[in-house]
Motif scaffolding. Sequence first.
Motif, PDB file in Angstrom:
ATOM      1  N   PHE A 190      13.934  36.749 -19.993  1.00  0.00           N
ATOM      2  CA  PHE A 190      14.996  38.068 -20.905  1.00  0.00           C
ATOM      3  C   PHE A 190      15.992  38.605 -19.054  1.00  0.00           C
ATOM      4  CE2 PHE A 190      13.226  37.237 -24.703  1.00  0.00           C
ATOM      5  CZ  PHE A 190      14.376  37.429 -25.575  1.00  0.00           C
ATOM      6  N   THR A 191      15.812  37.465 -18.114  1.00  0.00           N
ATOM      7  CA  THR A 191      16.740  37.945 -16.912  1.00  0.00           C
ATOM      8  C   THR A 191      17.903  37.390 -16.884  1.00  0.00           C
ATOM      9  OG1 THR A 191      15.357  36.714 -15.134  1.00  0.00           O
ATOM     10  CG2 THR A 191      14.670  38.807 -15.408  1.00  0.00           C
ATOM     11  N   LEU A 192      19.207  37.737 -16.710  1.00  0.00           N
ATOM     12  CA  LEU A 192      20.010  36.902 -16.008  1.00  0.00           C
ATOM     13  C   LEU A 192      20.401  35.414 -15.651  1.00  0.00           C
ATOM     14  CD1 LEU A 192      23.535  39.119 -15.132  1.00  0.00           C
ATOM     15  CD2 LEU A 192      23.122  37.567 -16.842  1.00  0.00           C
ATOM     16  N   LYS A 193      19.280  35.614 -14.152  1.00  0.00           N
ATOM     17  CA  LYS A 193      18.625  34.525 -13.494  1.00  0.00           C
ATOM     18  C   LYS A 193      18.190  33.655 -14.714  1.00  0.00           C
ATOM     19  CE  LYS A 193      16.178  31.980  -9.187  1.00  0.00           C
ATOM     20  NZ  LYS A 193      16.111  31.971  -8.286  1.00  0.00           N
ATOM     21  N   ASN A 194      16.852  34.006 -15.056  1.00  0.00           N
ATOM     22  CA  ASN A 194      15.859  32.850 -16.081  1.00  0.00           C
ATOM     23  C   ASN A 194      15.999  33.972 -17.194  1.00  0.00           C
ATOM     24  OD1 ASN A 194      14.180  31.567 -14.332  1.00  0.00           O
ATOM     25  ND2 ASN A 194      14.194  33.733 -13.403  1.00  0.00           N
ATOM     26  N   PRO A 195      16.748  33.169 -18.065  1.00  0.00           N
ATOM     27  CA  PRO A 195      17.394  34.062 -19.701  1.00  0.00           C
ATOM     28  C   PRO A 195      16.139  33.802 -20.553  1.00  0.00           C
ATOM     29  CG  PRO A 195      18.956  32.696 -19.338  1.00  0.00           C
ATOM     30  CD  PRO A 195      18.195  32.727 -18.094  1.00  0.00           C
ATOM     31  N   LEU A 196      15.917  32.273 -20.949  1.00  0.00           N
ATOM     32  CA  LEU A 196      14.709  31.917 -22.150  1.00  0.00           C
ATOM     33  C   LEU A 196      13.274  31.759 -20.981  1.00  0.00           C
ATOM     34  CD1 LEU A 196      16.862  28.321 -21.733  1.00  0.00           C
ATOM     35  CD2 LEU A 196      16.834  30.031 -23.976  1.00  0.00           C
ATOM     36  N   THR A 197      12.753  31.985 -22.508  1.00  0.00           N
ATOM     37  CA  THR A 197      10.953  32.222 -21.952  1.00  0.00           C
ATOM     38  C   THR A 197      10.852  30.912 -21.676  1.00  0.00           C
ATOM     39  OG1 THR A 197      10.242  31.402 -24.006  1.00  0.00           O
ATOM     40  CG2 THR A 197      10.694  34.162 -24.004  1.00  0.00           C
ATOM     41  N   ALA A 198       9.485  30.773 -21.255  1.00  0.00           N
ATOM     42  CA  ALA A 198       9.013  29.443 -21.051  1.00  0.00           C
ATOM     43  C   ALA A 198       8.447  28.406 -22.146  1.00  0.00           C
ATOM     44  CB  ALA A 198       6.964  29.383 -20.089  1.00  0.00           C
ATOM     45  N   GLY A 199       7.825  28.988 -23.425  1.00  0.00           N
ATOM     46  CA  GLY A 199       8.354  27.939 -25.328  1.00  0.00           C
ATOM     47  C   GLY A 199       9.423  28.041 -25.802  1.00  0.00           C
ATOM     48  N   GLU A 200      10.734  28.945 -25.072  1.00  0.00           N
ATOM     49  CA  GLU A 200      11.178  27.757 -25.163  1.00  0.00           C
ATOM     50  C   GLU A 200      12.132  27.114 -24.500  1.00  0.00           C
ATOM     51  OE1 GLU A 200      13.150  32.479 -27.342  1.00  0.00           O
ATOM     52  OE2 GLU A 200      14.003  31.742 -24.706  1.00  0.00           O
ATOM     53  N   ARG A 201      11.701  26.990 -23.380  1.00  0.00           N
ATOM     54  CA  ARG A 201      12.030  26.170 -22.803  1.00  0.00           C
ATOM     55  C   ARG A 201      11.579  25.189 -22.819  1.00  0.00           C
ATOM     56  NH1 ARG A 201      11.201  28.593 -16.370  1.00  0.00           N
ATOM     57  NH2 ARG A 201      10.688  30.155 -17.860  1.00  0.00           N
ATOM     58  N   TYR A 249      19.410  23.713 -30.413  1.00  0.00           N
ATOM     59  CA  TYR A 249      18.780  24.703 -30.292  1.00  0.00           C
ATOM     60  C   TYR A 249      19.301  26.352 -29.594  1.00  0.00           C
ATOM     61  CZ  TYR A 249      14.634  27.122 -28.874  1.00  0.00           C
ATOM     62  OH  TYR A 249      13.269  27.922 -28.619  1.00  0.00           O
ATOM     63  N   LEU A 250      19.596  26.109 -28.753  1.00  0.00           N
ATOM     64  CA  LEU A 250      20.066  27.760 -28.207  1.00  0.00           C
ATOM     65  C   LEU A 250      21.054  28.446 -29.189  1.00  0.00           C
ATOM     66  CD1 LEU A 250      21.079  26.084 -24.351  1.00  0.00           C
ATOM     67  CD2 LEU A 250      19.383  27.342 -24.971  1.00  0.00           C
ATOM     68  N   ASP A 251      21.761  27.788 -29.855  1.00  0.00           N
ATOM     69  CA  ASP A 251      22.712  28.272 -30.798  1.00  0.00           C
ATOM     70  C   ASP A 251      22.352  29.519 -31.375  1.00  0.00           C
ATOM     71  OD1 ASP A 251      25.194  27.712 -29.350  1.00  0.00           O
ATOM     72  OD2 ASP A 251      26.026  26.325 -31.220  1.00  0.00           O
ATOM     73  N   SER A 252      21.203  27.921 -32.280  1.00  0.00           N
ATOM     74  CA  SER A 252      19.709  28.570 -33.558  1.00  0.00           C
ATOM     75  C   SER A 252      19.474  30.135 -32.776  1.00  0.00           C
ATOM     76  CB  SER A 252      19.034  27.756 -33.636  1.00  0.00           C
ATOM     77  OG  SER A 252      18.008  27.437 -32.775  1.00  0.00           O
ATOM     78  N   ILE A 253      19.325  30.233 -31.359  1.00  0.00           N
ATOM     79  CA  ILE A 253      18.297  31.286 -30.766  1.00  0.00           C
ATOM     80  C   ILE A 253      19.072  32.387 -30.158  1.00  0.00           C
ATOM     81  CG2 ILE A 253      16.229  30.577 -30.406  1.00  0.00           C
ATOM     82  CD1 ILE A 253      16.813  30.315 -27.048  1.00  0.00           C
ATOM     83  N   GLY A 254      20.268  32.724 -30.131  1.00  0.00           N
ATOM     84  CA  GLY A 254      21.404  32.898 -29.884  1.00  0.00           C
ATOM     85  C   GLY A 254      21.511  33.477 -28.289  1.00  0.00           C
ATOM     86  N   PHE A 255      21.626  31.698 -28.053  1.00  0.00           N
ATOM     87  CA  PHE A 255      21.283  32.234 -26.397  1.00  0.00           C
ATOM     88  C   PHE A 255      22.818  32.902 -25.174  1.00  0.00           C
ATOM     89  CE2 PHE A 255      22.093  29.625 -22.604  1.00  0.00           C
ATOM     90  CZ  PHE A 255      20.925  30.113 -21.468  1.00  0.00           C
ATOM     91  N   THR A 256      23.933  32.441 -26.260  1.00  0.00           N
ATOM     92  CA  THR A 256      25.111  33.222 -24.852  1.00  0.00           C
ATOM     93  C   THR A 256      25.217  34.457 -25.342  1.00  0.00           C
ATOM     94  OG1 THR A 256      26.808  32.402 -27.274  1.00  0.00           O
ATOM     95  CG2 THR A 256      26.509  30.877 -25.835  1.00  0.00           C
TER      96      THR A 256
END
Length: 175
Positions: free
Chosen positions: A43-54, A158-165
């Motif tokens: 949840f930062t701009l450089k690292n938006p995804l959690t380890a689990g999501e990655r 997957y990214l669309d399903s978790i609202g990544f954008t």
Amino acid sequence: MLEGLVVPGRFQPLHEGHLHVFRYALERAKMLYIVVGSAQESFTLKNPLTAGERIVMLEKALEEDLGGGWHSRIRIYPIMDINMNKVWVRYLEQLLPPFDGVVSGNELVLALFEDAGLEAIRPPLYRRGECSGTIIRRRILEGNPGWRSCVPRSVVEYLDSIGFTHRIVRLAKHE
Ligand code: NAD
């Protein structure tokens, strides 16, 4: 053929350049140990995804690219950063099965493995002008859908399903 190689990355998000690094490493070692680095970040701009999501993203992309057999040659480890670069490779040695070296284009990573007396292999670049986490995150902020051409189909879904954008746009408003 080497026994094992480490492939560290932040995968924010995973893209085709990363898959090329995996294929390159698989031609050189029997086992691949993917390190999901900076696992404490999210949840930062450089690292938006959690380890689990990655990890979910990696599993989907590997399945799409290599089929179900990838499990026999690839393992994935979430690893938090430590404040002591000099001993980072020793820290990985404590947490991963034995390995011969690393495949990475990251200068610090290559320097640390060389310093530890292990193999430090630089893979060729693939569409670097567009297949880069920084460029993908910037394009999302600009509303440029071109980023999708660099990301495997299963990962885009997957990214669309978790609202990544949406997450990136909100984080930009916050920071
Ligand atoms: P990244 O996701 O930016 O890149 C992963 C790999 O893919 C890199 O080797 C990069 O060169 C390669 N790559 C990216 N785009 C490519 C393309 N288009 N074509 C070919 N290759 C491409 O991840 P990163 O920032 O390199 O990850 C390194 C991780 O290791 C980070 O999490 C970092 O914090 C961690 N680390 C930690 C320590 C410590 O804790 N002291 C020290 C060193 C590194």
